[in-house]
Design a protein around this motif. Structure first.
Motif, PDB file in Angstrom:
ATOM      1  N   VAL A  78      20.602  -5.410  60.460  1.00 45.45           N
ATOM      2  CA  VAL A  78      20.674  -6.633  60.063  1.00 45.45           C
ATOM      3  C   VAL A  78      19.490  -7.516  61.000  1.00 45.45           C
ATOM      4  O   VAL A  78      18.785  -8.118  59.919  1.00 45.45           O
ATOM      5  N   LEU A  79      18.892  -7.116  61.319  1.00 45.50           N
ATOM      6  CA  LEU A  79      18.089  -7.789  61.685  1.00 45.50           C
ATOM      7  C   LEU A  79      16.766  -7.753  61.838  1.00 45.50           C
ATOM      8  O   LEU A  79      15.740  -7.841  61.640  1.00 45.50           O
ATOM      9  N   ALA A  80      16.700  -6.293  61.031  1.00 42.34           N
ATOM     10  CA  ALA A  80      15.329  -4.792  60.142  1.00 42.34           C
ATOM     11  C   ALA A  80      15.242  -6.140  58.869  1.00 42.34           C
ATOM     12  O   ALA A  80      14.514  -6.136  58.759  1.00 42.34           O
ATOM     13  N   GLY A  81      16.102  -6.723  58.025  1.00 44.17           N
ATOM     14  CA  GLY A  81      16.767  -7.110  57.227  1.00 44.17           C
ATOM     15  C   GLY A  81      15.526  -8.800  57.455  1.00 44.17           C
ATOM     16  O   GLY A  81      15.442  -9.791  56.748  1.00 44.17           O
ATOM     17  N   LEU A  82      16.431  -9.498  58.685  1.00 42.39           N
ATOM     18  CA  LEU A  82      16.346 -10.664  58.738  1.00 42.39           C
ATOM     19  C   LEU A  82      14.961 -10.727  58.915  1.00 42.39           C
ATOM     20  O   LEU A  82      14.016 -11.690  58.514  1.00 42.39           O
ATOM     21  N   GLN A  83      14.474  -9.660  59.659  1.00 41.90           N
ATOM     22  CA  GLN A  83      12.652  -9.686  60.006  1.00 41.90           C
ATOM     23  C   GLN A  83      12.002  -9.552  58.280  1.00 41.90           C
ATOM     24  O   GLN A  83      10.626 -10.189  58.106  1.00 41.90           O
ATOM     25  N   ALA A  84      12.705  -8.619  57.626  1.00 44.16           N
ATOM     26  CA  ALA A  84      11.836  -9.004  55.910  1.00 44.16           C
ATOM     27  C   ALA A  84      12.145  -9.941  56.073  1.00 44.16           C
ATOM     28  O   ALA A  84      11.210 -10.566  55.096  1.00 44.16           O
ATOM     29  N   LEU A  85      13.125 -10.176  55.862  1.00 43.00           N
ATOM     30  CA  LEU A  85      13.347 -11.777  55.160  1.00 43.00           C
ATOM     31  C   LEU A  85      12.789 -12.930  55.545  1.00 43.00           C
ATOM     32  O   LEU A  85      12.006 -13.872  54.481  1.00 43.00           O
ATOM     33  N   ALA A  86      12.329 -13.148  57.060  1.00 42.38           N
ATOM     34  CA  ALA A  86      11.090 -13.479  57.282  1.00 42.38           C
ATOM     35  C   ALA A  86       9.498 -13.868  56.654  1.00 42.38           C
ATOM     36  O   ALA A  86       9.275 -14.687  57.134  1.00 42.38           O
ATOM     37  N   GLN A  87       9.240 -12.842  56.253  1.00 38.44           N
ATOM     38  CA  GLN A  87       8.092 -12.993  55.670  1.00 38.44           C
ATOM     39  C   GLN A  87       8.067 -13.509  54.081  1.00 38.44           C
ATOM     40  O   GLN A  87       6.594 -13.798  53.468  1.00 38.44           O
ATOM     41  N   THR A  88       9.605 -13.719  53.551  1.00 39.66           N
ATOM     42  CA  THR A  88       9.554 -14.540  52.174  1.00 39.66           C
ATOM     43  C   THR A  88       9.847 -15.900  52.613  1.00 39.66           C
ATOM     44  O   THR A  88       9.420 -16.723  53.644  1.00 39.66           O
ATOM     45  N   ASP A  89       9.630 -16.625  51.095  1.00 36.08           N
ATOM     46  CA  ASP A  89       9.712 -18.217  51.697  1.00 36.08           C
ATOM     47  C   ASP A  89      11.307 -19.222  51.897  1.00 36.08           C
ATOM     48  O   ASP A  89      11.648 -20.022  52.015  1.00 36.08           O
ATOM     49  N   ALA A  90      12.370 -18.557  52.191  1.00 39.67           N
ATOM     50  CA  ALA A  90      13.660 -18.236  52.308  1.00 39.67           C
ATOM     51  C   ALA A  90      14.143 -19.090  53.388  1.00 39.67           C
ATOM     52  O   ALA A  90      13.021 -18.883  55.030  1.00 39.67           O
ATOM     53  N   ARG A 137      13.911  -7.857  41.465  1.00 36.07           N
ATOM     54  CA  ARG A 137      13.798  -9.486  42.528  1.00 36.07           C
ATOM     55  C   ARG A 137      14.113  -8.514  43.786  1.00 36.07           C
ATOM     56  O   ARG A 137      14.212  -9.007  45.533  1.00 36.07           O
ATOM     57  N   VAL A 138      14.703  -7.294  44.350  1.00 37.70           N
ATOM     58  CA  VAL A 138      15.463  -6.627  45.244  1.00 37.70           C
ATOM     59  C   VAL A 138      13.967  -6.142  45.649  1.00 37.70           C
ATOM     60  O   VAL A 138      13.280  -5.254  45.532  1.00 37.70           O
ATOM     61  N   MET A 139      13.354  -6.325  47.069  1.00 35.79           N
ATOM     62  CA  MET A 139      12.897  -5.698  48.495  1.00 35.79           C
ATOM     63  C   MET A 139      14.133  -5.192  48.748  1.00 35.79           C
ATOM     64  O   MET A 139      15.281  -5.214  49.140  1.00 35.79           O
ATOM     65  N   ARG A 140      13.240  -3.297  49.824  1.00 30.96           N
ATOM     66  CA  ARG A 140      14.345  -2.792  50.904  1.00 30.96           C
ATOM     67  C   ARG A 140      13.725  -2.504  51.843  1.00 30.96           C
ATOM     68  O   ARG A 140      12.170  -2.832  52.114  1.00 30.96           O
ATOM     69  N   THR A 141      14.185  -2.530  52.795  1.00 25.38           N
ATOM     70  CA  THR A 141      13.529  -2.583  54.155  1.00 25.38           C
ATOM     71  C   THR A 141      14.141  -1.354  54.889  1.00 25.38           C
ATOM     72  O   THR A 141      15.972  -1.128  54.482  1.00 25.38           O
ATOM     73  N   TYR A 142      14.458  -0.574  56.074  1.00 26.60           N
ATOM     74  CA  TYR A 142      15.268   0.748  56.304  1.00 26.60           C
ATOM     75  C   TYR A 142      15.861   0.026  57.798  1.00 26.60           C
ATOM     76  O   TYR A 142      15.291  -0.570  58.621  1.00 26.60           O
ATOM     77  N   GLY A 143      17.343   0.283  58.192  1.00 28.74           N
ATOM     78  CA  GLY A 143      17.942  -0.046  59.006  1.00 28.74           C
ATOM     79  C   GLY A 143      17.774   1.324  60.120  1.00 28.74           C
ATOM     80  O   GLY A 143      17.369   2.195  60.125  1.00 28.74           O
ATOM     81  N   GLY A 144      18.871   0.418  61.961  1.00 27.31           N
ATOM     82  CA  GLY A 144      18.559   1.092  62.405  1.00 27.31           C
ATOM     83  C   GLY A 144      20.500   1.809  62.226  1.00 27.31           C
ATOM     84  O   GLY A 144      20.889   1.992  61.469  1.00 27.31           O
ATOM     85  N   ASP A 145      20.666   2.486  64.001  1.00 28.04           N
ATOM     86  CA  ASP A 145      21.390   3.179  63.778  1.00 28.04           C
ATOM     87  C   ASP A 145      23.224   2.238  64.157  1.00 28.04           C
ATOM     88  O   ASP A 145      23.991   3.497  64.577  1.00 28.04           O
ATOM     89  N   THR A 146      23.041   1.191  64.470  1.00 30.12           N
ATOM     90  CA  THR A 146      24.296   0.071  64.405  1.00 30.12           C
ATOM     91  C   THR A 146      23.749  -0.670  63.616  1.00 30.12           C
ATOM     92  O   THR A 146      22.763  -1.207  62.749  1.00 30.12           O
ATOM     93  N   ARG A 147      25.135  -1.959  63.025  1.00 25.54           N
ATOM     94  CA  ARG A 147      24.685  -2.517  62.133  1.00 25.54           C
ATOM     95  C   ARG A 147      23.922  -3.711  62.098  1.00 25.54           C
ATOM     96  O   ARG A 147      23.215  -4.572  62.155  1.00 25.54           O
ATOM     97  N   GLN A 148      24.269  -3.911  63.227  1.00 25.11           N
ATOM     98  CA  GLN A 148      23.206  -5.305  64.064  1.00 25.11           C
ATOM     99  C   GLN A 148      22.068  -5.100  64.051  1.00 25.11           C
ATOM    100  O   GLN A 148      20.720  -5.824  64.193  1.00 25.11           O
ATOM    101  N   ARG A 149      20.873  -4.213  64.023  1.00 19.41           N
ATOM    102  CA  ARG A 149      20.030  -3.109  64.627  1.00 19.41           C
ATOM    103  C   ARG A 149      19.791  -3.513  62.653  1.00 19.41           C
ATOM    104  O   ARG A 149      18.115  -3.964  62.615  1.00 19.41           O
TER     105      ARG A 149
END
Length: 397
Positions: free
Chosen positions: A89-101, A75-87
């Motif tokens: 998180v944005l990568a994670g939100l973009q990946a989650l936006a492809q789901t029905d959450a 059930r776990v998806m992965r994606t890759y982050g940027g060089d700061t926590r903020q970036r």
């Protein structure tokens, strides 16, 4: 409402020291990686939907090793982050936006002691209509403001001050828009997601945090977490559940008990196959993780369960236990009936239990007794069953 999870795990953890040991989220505590403990808390929470873990591009092998033994890791998806926590998180939100959450909990991988009670409190606030939630603890220490020379300039009143925790929870579309806006303006100085929400004008409401939900930051934190888990693991979380069921007998050609059909001049009345033994054991298993009873999962009013084989119900209870991190150790069923004779079929019944539950035959017990011709059972008006299940769960912190 579907609550997605973003776990931020791309940091290098420089403050944890000992760089040869790798990023802190992959260091072992209690025999497993920090991130494995964190993920398990969400995988075993009943309301978590899609889970996205944001990792560093160099950490694929570390991540795979860390989650190799986790139930539900598919059930776990992965994606890759940027060089700061903020970036990241944005990568994670973009990946989650492809789901029905529809909503998102954003959590630090280095907070492995988040508990279901906190997650339930946050979810209850979402159900009540809140769209931005921040778990936090009131500041208890006296606070001082000092200059770089080390001299104290003033004591800061602590009234109304809180220490922020995660998971910080939002309407997914709103927090993603806020992150996109910050990225577009090259604002990269926010310390957490609640501060971005505040900057974007999103309301954020406090939720009572928990003292155990600490972030592992320095090497001592990791050592203390390891000691805590090893101490807890010495006392396994063994739970026992009980179940009882009874069905009425009526004229027929046989009864089904523990999945075995026994020819008889009566049959058991019920919506499914009326297997009292498997019904009682289903309830016993569900009881070990507070998952309700058989009627909650398979309502007798639902026509799809008309005449259904009760092994379906027992297999479902087995899966629920495993999803909660449980290992079934033993199953014991006592049948109470004047007839038919159970003894000739006991081995076949135990073999059915062994197959369905995935445990060895010697961990499956079936016994039978009469009611000495007393009461409705003694009058051959019904058959009853009492079941006991023993399950060991992952040790709690």
């Amino acid at each position: 409402m579907k609550i997605g999870i973003v776990i931020v795990a791309g940091g290098r953890g420089e403050r944890a020291g000992n760089p040869e040991a790798g990023p802190k989220q992959y260091r072992p505590i209690g025999g497993r990686a920090v991130i494995a403990h964190t993920l398990e808390r969400f995988l075993t929470w009943s309301r978590s939907a899609p889970i996205v873990v944001v990792i560093h591009p160099d950490d694929d092998a570390l991540f795979e090793a860390a989650i190799a033994d986790l139930a539900g890791r598919d059930r776990v998806m992965r994606t890759y982050g940027g060089d700061t926590r903020q970036r990241s998180v944005l990568a994670g939100l973009q990946a989650l936006a492809q789901t029905d959450a529809t909503h998102v909990m954003i959590h630090d991988a280095a907070r492995p002691f988040v508990d279901h009670d906190l997650l339930d409190r946050i979810a209850a606030k979402l159900d009540a209509g809140h769209t931005g939630l921040l778990p936090a603890m009131p500041v208890a220490d006296t606070l001082k403001r000092a200059a770089t020379d080390g001299l104290v300039h003033e004591t800061v009143p602590r009234a109304g001050l809180y220490a922020a925790q995660t998971p910080q929870t939002f309407l997914l579309s709103a927090i993603r828009t806020a992150h996109d806006k910050a990225a577009g303006l090259r604002r990269d100085d926010f310390t957490d997601d609640a501060s971005i929400a505040e900057w974007a004008g999103l309301p954020v409401t406090l939720v009572d945090g928990t003292p155990d939900n600490v972030k592992l930051t320095v090497q001592r934190d990791i050592a203390m977490a390891d000691e805590k888990l090893n101490r807890t693991h010495a006392l396994p979380d063994v739970r026992t559940g009980n179940g009882y069921d009874v069905h009425q007998l009526e004229p027929g050609n046989g009864v089904t008990l523990c999945g075995v059909f026994i020819p008889h001049d009566q049959k058991l009345s019920g919506h499914s196959d009326a297997d009292v033994a498997l019904h009682a054991l289903t309830d016993a298993l569900l009881a070990t993780c507070g998952a309700g009873d058989i009627g909650d999962h398979f309502p007798p009013s639902d026509p799809q369960w008309k005449g259904a084989a009760s092994r379906i119900f027992l297999a479902h209870a087995r899966d629920v236990v495993q999803q909660h991190g449980g290992t079934i150790m033993n199953a014991d069923i006592s049948l109470i009936a004047e007839a038919p004779k159970v003894a000739p079929h006991r081995l076949a019944m135990r073999q059915n239990l062994s197959e369905i539950l995935g445990i060895s035959l010697d961990r499956c017990s079936v016994k039978a007794t009469t009611n000495e011709k007393i009461g409705f059972i003694g009058r051959r008006e019904g058959i009853a069953a009492i079941a006991t299940a023993t399950v060991v769960y992952g040790a709690r912190s």
